[in-house]
Scaffold this motif. Structure first.
Motif, PDB file in Angstrom:
ATOM      1  N   GLU A 106       4.754  -8.597 -24.605  1.00 58.59           N
ATOM      2  CA  GLU A 106       4.028  -9.827 -24.922  1.00 58.59           C
ATOM      3  C   GLU A 106       3.021 -10.175 -23.824  1.00 58.59           C
ATOM      4  O   GLU A 106       1.942 -10.680 -24.104  1.00 58.59           O
ATOM      5  CB  GLU A 106       4.991 -10.986 -25.123  1.00 58.59           C
ATOM      6  N   ILE A 151       9.491 -10.089 -33.332  1.00 58.19           N
ATOM      7  CA  ILE A 151      10.124  -9.989 -32.022  1.00 58.19           C
ATOM      8  C   ILE A 151      11.554  -9.491 -32.180  1.00 58.19           C
ATOM      9  O   ILE A 151      12.021  -8.654 -31.401  1.00 58.19           O
ATOM     10  CB  ILE A 151      10.088 -11.337 -31.282  1.00 58.19           C
ATOM     11  N   TYR A 157       9.147  -9.750 -22.852  1.00 59.82           N
ATOM     12  CA  TYR A 157       8.280 -10.822 -22.365  1.00 59.82           C
ATOM     13  C   TYR A 157       7.333 -10.364 -21.252  1.00 59.82           C
ATOM     14  O   TYR A 157       6.169 -10.780 -21.224  1.00 59.82           O
ATOM     15  CB  TYR A 157       9.106 -12.020 -21.890  1.00 59.82           C
ATOM     16  N   PHE A 213       3.021 -11.501 -31.684  1.00 65.08           N
ATOM     17  CA  PHE A 213       4.470 -11.327 -31.720  1.00 65.08           C
ATOM     18  C   PHE A 213       5.101 -12.641 -32.156  1.00 65.08           C
ATOM     19  O   PHE A 213       4.828 -13.681 -31.548  1.00 65.08           O
ATOM     20  CB  PHE A 213       4.995 -10.913 -30.342  1.00 65.08           C
ATOM     21  N   TYR A 266      -1.881  -8.767 -22.408  1.00 68.80           N
ATOM     22  CA  TYR A 266      -3.071  -9.196 -23.148  1.00 68.80           C
ATOM     23  C   TYR A 266      -4.200  -8.208 -22.889  1.00 68.80           C
ATOM     24  O   TYR A 266      -4.539  -7.925 -21.745  1.00 68.80           O
ATOM     25  CB  TYR A 266      -3.497 -10.601 -22.719  1.00 68.80           C
TER      26      TYR A 266
END
Length: 92
Positions: free
Chosen positions: A67, A41, A63, A78, A70
């Protein structure tokens, strides 16, 4: 992507299934036992900040857009790394 990185992913990943986050090859630190690419990260945030993002904007972008994306069982992983944390807070 370099030939060595592709060979690494081919060796340890699931051909045709293992996924990468576009534009963040320099943040790859390995593969996990479930054949997912593992990213630092901290390195992703450095890359985003090189693209003229503030630290706050880079965190938000990471974020929400990286991340938070999906795409199945081979979605990349991460992680924050202890080594990078230790280096950031070490006293010389």
């Amino acid at each position: 992507m370099s030939i060595n990185l592709q060979m690494f992913i081919d060796q340890y990943g699931e051909p045709g299934h293992t996924l990468k986050a576009d534009g963040f090859d320099d943040a790859i630190i390995g593969m996990d036992s479930k054949q997912r690419v593992v990213y630092s990260i901290e390195k992703i945030l450095e890359i985003l900040q090189k693209d003229d993002m503030s630290q706050e904007d880079a965190l938000e972008h990471f974020y929400y857009n990286i991340e938070g994306a999906y795409v199945g069982e081979y979605t990349p992983v991460f992680i924050f790394t202890y080594k990078e944390f230790k280096n950031e807070f070490s006293v010389n």
